[in-house]
Design a protein around this motif. Structure first.
Motif, PDB file in Angstrom:
ATOM      1  N   VAL A 153       0.617  -1.255   0.069  1.00 57.90           N
ATOM      2  CA  VAL A 153       0.116   0.005  -0.014  1.00 57.90           C
ATOM      3  C   VAL A 153       0.680   1.396  -0.099  1.00 57.90           C
ATOM      4  O   VAL A 153       1.958   1.295   0.847  1.00 57.90           O
ATOM      5  N   ARG A 154       0.529   2.202  -0.919  1.00 61.37           N
ATOM      6  CA  ARG A 154       1.412   3.438  -0.764  1.00 61.37           C
ATOM      7  C   ARG A 154       0.612   4.335   0.213  1.00 61.37           C
ATOM      8  O   ARG A 154      -0.547   4.864  -0.093  1.00 61.37           O
ATOM      9  N   ARG A 155       1.195   4.233   1.362  1.00 60.09           N
ATOM     10  CA  ARG A 155       0.591   4.956   2.573  1.00 60.09           C
ATOM     11  C   ARG A 155       0.431   6.327   2.278  1.00 60.09           C
ATOM     12  O   ARG A 155      -0.683   6.972   2.657  1.00 60.09           O
ATOM     13  N   LEU A 175      -0.660   7.777  -0.281  1.00 56.36           N
ATOM     14  CA  LEU A 175      -1.737   8.068  -1.191  1.00 56.36           C
ATOM     15  C   LEU A 175      -3.054   7.722  -0.469  1.00 56.36           C
ATOM     16  O   LEU A 175      -4.219   8.329  -0.526  1.00 56.36           O
ATOM     17  N   LEU A 176      -2.844   6.859   0.491  1.00 61.08           N
ATOM     18  CA  LEU A 176      -3.921   6.312   1.490  1.00 61.08           C
ATOM     19  C   LEU A 176      -4.446   7.186   2.172  1.00 61.08           C
ATOM     20  O   LEU A 176      -5.328   7.740   2.626  1.00 61.08           O
ATOM     21  N   ARG A 177      -3.159   8.222   2.982  1.00 56.40           N
ATOM     22  CA  ARG A 177      -3.511   9.164   3.926  1.00 56.40           C
ATOM     23  C   ARG A 177      -4.180  10.407   3.111  1.00 56.40           C
ATOM     24  O   ARG A 177      -4.965  11.152   3.702  1.00 56.40           O
ATOM     25  N   GLY A 179      -6.121  10.021   0.546  1.00 52.45           N
ATOM     26  CA  GLY A 179      -7.479   9.318  -0.172  1.00 52.45           C
ATOM     27  C   GLY A 179      -8.388   9.345   1.176  1.00 52.45           C
ATOM     28  O   GLY A 179      -9.545   9.754   0.730  1.00 52.45           O
TER      29      GLY A 179
END
Lengths: 212, 169
Positions: free
Chosen positions: A21-23, A25-27, A29
């Motif tokens: 997971v590309r953290r 990007l998640l943060r 997103g």
């Protein structure tokens, strides 16, 4: 591969995950999705408030502002009926706001009383949809959209008063022709979507409880 | 609960249990873009659910429940819009696939994808070793109903394994 080997293969995912997971990007997103959700909920709330109530309030303020300005300038002879008309407008808006508030409370009540399981979540959603569907044809539902119709008629009243001609109820009622079809089309479209949701929720409940 | 505290718990949960979200995303998303979308939705719902978590169930059970619930709702949304998007379209690069895939794992996911959405949930829980009781609580159906369904899923999988036993599996 036998069943035990299959389970073993399945467990390899815990040691070597399927994805990375590309953290960053998640943060980015998750707050983005949060904002989308807030906007969607906001649209629902403000759509009704400002779409019907807000517009009606602003509209009536402008037309009655013009009427009372004309009265104060001496262009129009004051009449007690002007105050009655204004009272009808304010009363309708207050009733509509009350109906909307009561509807939201009732909707929240319908969504309570369910547990945390997936079946309960589906039932909760089904109850919400059923409640929305049950509102069709109800007086409270009609009251929520009444301000637009009343604002239309009262605008006609003000135009007549400013022009100095006698008030014609037939023409005033004709203004409803612009509002009612729009409301009917919107209602039918909304109902179609709700029924699609209802079918889907019922289908999922059927899958969970095949015997029922 | 303060946002910083919630963010900290979210990071901890994601560190320890993100494999659950991968599995559910892989089982319910037909394309890579769908899986990314679903993963993001599930992560959001997990983040939202932190405040409601009372510690009555294990964190993994809670996350599974939130993830499956989101996956079922997400499927509803996808159906509403017609069908899932194409693989390259709208893929954000959130999920990075490893260079090689175990073909046996791929085979298991293909079999899971053939099940209906509810049985798909049960298959995932079964493969991850959840008890009938846990499955019953997560899905909100009786343990006997879970038992019947799991037996059918197992029988189907065993039959398919037997059928393909001569292949490279």
């Amino acid at each position: 591969m036998n069943f035990d080997q299959m389970l073993e293969t399945w467990r390899t995912q815990d040691k070597a995950p399927l994805y990375g997971v590309r953290r960053e990007l998640l943060r980015l997103g998750v707050p983005g999705e949060q904002a989308d959700l807030d906007r969607a909920l906001g649209r629902d709330l403000w759509g009704v408030y400002w779409g019907t109530l807000g517009t009606s309030v602003a509209w009536l303020a402008v037309v009655f502002g013009l009427l009372f300005a004309a009265i104060s300038w001496g262009d129009v002879i004051p009449s007690a009926w002007d105050y009655v008309a204004l009272g009808i407008g304010i009363g309708t808006i207050l009733l509509s706001a009350g109906a909307y508030r009561a509807s939201r409370k009732r909707q929240a009540l319908y969504a309570r009383g369910f547990g945390n399981s997936i079946q309960e979540e589906i039932r909760r959603n089904l109850a919400r949809v059923d409640y929305q569907l049950s509102r069709y044809g109800r007086l409270t539902s009609l009251l929520m959209y009444a301000p637009m119709a009343v604002a239309g008629i009262l605008t006609f009243w003000v135009i007549v008063r400013l022009s100095g001609k006698p008030f014609d109820w037939l023409h005033a009622a004709a203004s409803l022709l612009f509002i009612v079809p729009g409301w009917v089309v919107w209602s039918l479209w909304f109902k179609k979507h709700l029924l699609a949701y209802r079918r889907r929720f019922s289908e999922l409940l059927g899958l969970l409880n095949p015997g029922n | 609960m303060l946002k910083a505290e919630r963010d900290r718990i979210f990071e901890e949960w994601m560190e320890a249990h993100q494999a659950i979200l991968f599995k559910v995303a892989r089982a319910y998303g037909a394309t890579h873009a769908d899986r990314e979308d679903l993963f993001q939705q599930m992560a959001l719902q997990v983040w939202h659910s932190i405040e409601a978590f009372r510690g009555e169930a294990a964190v993994s059970t809670w996350i599974y429940q939130v993830a499956l619930n989101t996956a079922l709702a997400w499927n509803r949304k996808e159906r509403k819009h017609g069908q899932g998007r194409q693989d390259l379209e709208a893929a954000t690069g959130l999920l990075v696939s490893p260079a090689s895939h175990d073909p046996r794992l791929e085979w298991i996911y293909q079999r899971i994808a053939e099940l209906d959405e509810v049985n798909r949930s049960l298959a995932l829980l079964m493969l991850d070793g959840f008890s009938y009781r846990d499955m019953s609580q997560i899905l909100g159906i009786s343990e006997s109903n879970v038992g019947v369904k799991i037996n059918r899923i197992k029988a189907t999988l065993v039959a398919q394994l037997a059928k393909e036993s001569n292949d490279e599996l």
